[in-house]
Each structure stands twice: as structure tokens, then as C-alpha cells.
Design a protein around this motif. Structure first.
Motif, short mmCIF file in Angstrom:
data_model
loop_
_atom_site.label_atom_id
_atom_site.label_comp_id
_atom_site.label_asym_id
_atom_site.label_seq_id
_atom_site.Cartn_x
_atom_site.Cartn_y
_atom_site.Cartn_z
N TYR A 114 2.56 32.18 -31.90
CA TYR A 114 3.13 31.81 -30.71
C TYR A 114 3.94 30.75 -30.44
O TYR A 114 3.29 29.55 -30.89
CB TYR A 114 2.28 31.86 -29.45
CG TYR A 114 1.35 33.42 -29.34
CD1 TYR A 114 1.78 34.70 -29.73
CD2 TYR A 114 -0.11 33.19 -29.30
CE1 TYR A 114 1.32 35.67 -29.68
CE2 TYR A 114 -0.78 34.55 -29.19
CZ TYR A 114 -0.12 35.56 -29.70
OH TYR A 114 -0.90 36.84 -29.52
N LYS A 115 5.02 30.64 -29.84
CA LYS A 115 5.69 29.63 -29.85
C LYS A 115 6.31 28.88 -28.40
O LYS A 115 6.60 29.99 -27.82
CB LYS A 115 7.02 29.46 -30.58
CG LYS A 115 6.89 29.27 -31.95
CD LYS A 115 8.07 28.82 -32.76
CE LYS A 115 7.84 28.33 -34.47
NZ LYS A 115 8.10 29.69 -35.08
N ASP A 116 6.11 27.82 -27.84
CA ASP A 116 6.45 27.43 -26.73
C ASP A 116 5.89 28.32 -25.51
O ASP A 116 6.32 28.96 -24.66
CB ASP A 116 7.97 27.50 -26.46
CG ASP A 116 8.38 26.97 -25.25
OD1 ASP A 116 7.96 25.86 -24.98
OD2 ASP A 116 9.41 27.50 -24.83
N LEU A 117 4.41 28.19 -25.92
CA LEU A 117 3.58 29.36 -24.86
C LEU A 117 2.21 28.69 -24.69
O LEU A 117 1.72 28.10 -25.54
CB LEU A 117 3.39 30.56 -25.47
CG LEU A 117 2.97 31.76 -24.71
CD1 LEU A 117 4.08 32.13 -23.78
CD2 LEU A 117 2.38 32.94 -25.61
N TYR A 118 1.77 28.56 -23.35
CA TYR A 118 0.46 28.20 -23.09
C TYR A 118 -0.25 29.39 -23.21
O TYR A 118 0.13 30.28 -22.22
CB TYR A 118 0.40 27.46 -21.65
CG TYR A 118 0.30 26.21 -21.75
CD1 TYR A 118 -0.84 25.33 -22.14
CD2 TYR A 118 1.35 25.25 -21.63
CE1 TYR A 118 -0.83 23.90 -21.87
CE2 TYR A 118 1.35 23.97 -21.63
CZ TYR A 118 0.26 23.19 -21.91
OH TYR A 118 0.42 21.87 -21.94
N ILE A 119 -1.33 29.66 -23.75
CA ILE A 119 -2.18 30.90 -23.61
C ILE A 119 -3.77 30.40 -24.07
O ILE A 119 -3.74 29.58 -24.70
CB ILE A 119 -1.87 31.92 -24.69
CG1 ILE A 119 -2.47 33.22 -24.33
CG2 ILE A 119 -1.95 31.66 -26.11
CD1 ILE A 119 -1.75 34.47 -24.55
#
Ligand code: APR
Length: 312
Positions: free
Chosen positions: A263-268
Motif C-alpha cells: 500500500y502506498k500513501d494510505l493509513y491503514i
């Protein structure tokens, strides 16, 4: 003598009040309870009540209520609960348009007054709110984290402990993904003092408990007309403590991914280590093909929310 830490709590509502009570009881430092001018009395009243509580319980923390961001300046930890909670029948995502405006305002003030803080976001929809706070505040990714996984795991642990008739102290669980219906309990890493849970419980019972966990927040909203506050506050305080005391705890939390898990540029929600450096690392664990597919589905749901945020 080292100075006391300063903990700024943004939002003096149900979770904010419980956060202040726990921060004081845990001797984390001095507490500033901030709310909007309309709720200044609430913030000041809770602060005074909690200071008086200290003379019974024996803590000396100063607890201040305010509607002036200047009082939050220089905080070591900022915990954000500003926003509206769910009402029965609402999903966390339904809160997006209202809470986005609020979180943008909070982020501007964090940028201006608390640029060195470790920021823990609780406001929902969590993954979109924590993303926005980082984006607008410009703080480093290791200094902005979202609280969800510790709470979701706590719910799973409780339901398992009750089903098995064992202490909650011995049940450990990991819940990843977005903080919503698509959350991913990774049951292979769930143990009772090291004994894999799957050896102790039938698949049907485990599946039912996993389903109850994913709806665990909604179950409480339905009962009391607003969202939970005791366990969410305890979860965030455990994260604040890990930072302030450099505990290096491995916890599930919403962290900023730049390639981790694809995942890129993601808060999870992913497993992270929290210590004096904030989110010191994202730990990559092996997932089954099914769990990875579920995590991808959850990431897609978070991306949809981010897309919706961009238009608001
Ligand atoms: N700055 C600071 N505080 C704000 C702002 C703002 N711009 N806007 C609203 N608030 C305050 C409200 O005045 C209120 O006192 O946030 C507080 C929220 O408190 P509650 O309504 O009691 O909600 P709570 O149960 O604490 O939940 C807060 O956390 O878990 C999430 O879904 C939940 O988004 C919700 C948030």
C-alpha cells in the motif's frame, strides 16, 4: 528535575473526559482538555472535577479546561477526539463530511502550536481522519497514528476469553485493516498464552466471534445511542504511554504506509512498534492468501473514503 509531560486532549466529550481521567491516574503528566468555545464550560468543569478527584486518588497532575489553543502549545502528546460520534443506524463513514471539517481545523492548530507532538487520532471515520490530519499538519508520518487496532483487538480478546472461560490477560489478538466493517482479525496470530486459538475453538464459533468483533462498535451504539468511550480511551492511553515511556510496544494501529503490505500513501491498520520515536516501524507479518485478500478489500474501502474526502 525533568519537567512533566504535557498531554493535550482535543475534544472534551465522552472519550476526552475518560482520556483525561486515565492520563491523570496513570501519572502521564499535566493534562489540557480543549473544546470549542461553546463547550468551554464542559472542558473547564470536567478538568476541575478531575483535579478534585486527584486529591482523593493521589495524583498531582494539573488538569486544565480551555477553548484556547495557546494552552495546548508545546504538548508532548495530542489525542484527538474532536468530532461527532455515531448515532444508531449510522456507519463510521457517515460521519465523514462533518468530521473532516473539524479535523482540518484541528490539524491547522496542531501545525501551529504542537509541531513536536506525537498525535493519536481517534475521531471517525478513523483511517480518513488520521490521513487528513497528517496531510494538513505536515507532521512526519512517525508522529501521527490512528487508534483502532488496539480497541478492535480488545473486543476480539474479550469475546474469546468469555467463550473459552479463560482470563482476558492470556488472550492476545491482532486486528488489521481499516476501522470499519472490513477490518481483518488475523486469527492465526491469536493465542491463549501462546496456544493458537484455532486449537481451542471450533471454526463456527470463531467465525461468529470475528463477525461480532467487526460490529463491536455498532453493538454499543445501538445500546446507548452514542459510541463507546471507556475502551477507546484506554486503547489510546496505552499508545501514549508506549511513546512517553519508550516501551517499544508492538500494537496494531493505523499507520502511514509507503509500500508496506503493497500500500502506498494510505493509513491503514497494521502492526507497528511504538516507542520514543513514535511509530518506529511497521512490522510486516505473513498473512494467508485469504487474509491478504481481505486486507486488500479493506484498503480499497479506505481509498474510497479518501477519494470522497478529496471532494469535500
Ligand atoms: N475542536 C475541538 N473539539 C471539537 C471540535 C473542534 N473543532 N468540534 C467538535 N468538538 C468536540 C465537541 O464539542 C465534543 O465535545 O468534540 C467532542 C466530541 O465529544 P462527544 O460528542 O462526546 O464524542 P465522543 O464519544 O468523545 O467521540 C468522539 O471519537 O470514536 C470517535 O466516532 C467517535 O468521531 C467520534 C469521536
Amino acid at each position: 528535575m525533568p519537567r512533566r509531560h504535557k498531554i493535550a486532549l482535543i475534544g472534551a466529550g465522552n472519550i476526552g473526559g475518560e482520556l483525561a481521567a486515565l492520563a491523570a491516574r496513570e501519572h502521564l503528566g499535566d493534562v489540557v482538555l480543549y473544546d470549542i468555545p461553546d463547550k468551554e464550560g464542559l472542558a473547564k468543569g470536567k478538568a476541575l472535577d478531575l483535579e478534585q478527584n486527584g486529591s482523593i486518588l493521589g495524583y498531582d497532575s494539573s488538569i486544565t479546561g480551555t477553548s484556547n489553543w495557546d494552552d495546548c502549545a508545546g504538548a508532548d502528546v495530542v489525542i484527538v477526539t474532536a468530532g461527532v460520534p455515531r448515532k444508531p443506524g449510522m456507519s463510521r463513514d457517515d460521519l465523514l463530511s462533518i468530521n473532516l471539517k473539524i479535523i482540518r481545523n484541528v490539524a491547522e492548530n496542531v501545525k501551529a502550536k504542537c509541531k513536536d507532538a506525537f498525535v493519536i487520532v481517534i475521531s471517525n471515520p478513523l483511517d480518513a481522519m488520521v490521513y487528513e490530519l497528517k496531510k494538513v499538519s505536515g507532521l512526519a508520518k512517525n508522529k501521527v497514528v490512528g487508534m483502532a487496532g488496539v480497541l478492535d483487538a480488545a473486543r476480539l480478546q474479550l469475546f474469546l476469553a468469555r467463550e473459552l472461560g479463560v482470563s482476558v490477560k492470556d488472550v492476545r489478538a491482532m486486528v488489521l485493516g481499516g476501522h470499519g466493517d472490513t477490518m481483518v482479525p488475523v486469527t492465526a496470530y491469536c493465542t491463549v498464552n501462546g496456544v493458537p486459538i484455532r486449537q481451542l475453538i471450533s471454526k463456527e464459533k470463531l467465525d461468529a466471534i470475528v463477525t461480532r468483533t467487526a460490529g463491536g462498535g455498532g453493538e454499543i451504539v445501538k445500546l446507548m445511542g452514542t459510541s463507546a468511550y471507556y475502551a477507546p480511551a484506554s486503547a489510546a492511553i496505552s499508545m501514549a504511554k508506549a511513546y512517553l515511556r519508550d516501551e517499544k510496544r508492538l500494537l496494531p494501529a493505523a499507520a502511514y504506509c509507503e509500500g508496506e503490505y503493497g500500500y502506498k500513501d494510505l493509513y491503514i491498520g497494521v502492526p507497528v512498534v511504538i516507542g520514543a520515536g513514535g511509530v518506529e516501524k511497521i512490522v510486516q507479518i505473513e498473512l494467508t492468501a485469504e487474509e491478504k485478500a481481505n486486507l486488500d478489500k479493506s484498503a480499497a474501502a479506505v481509498r474510497e473514503l479518501l477519494e470522497a474526502s478529496r471532494k469535500l
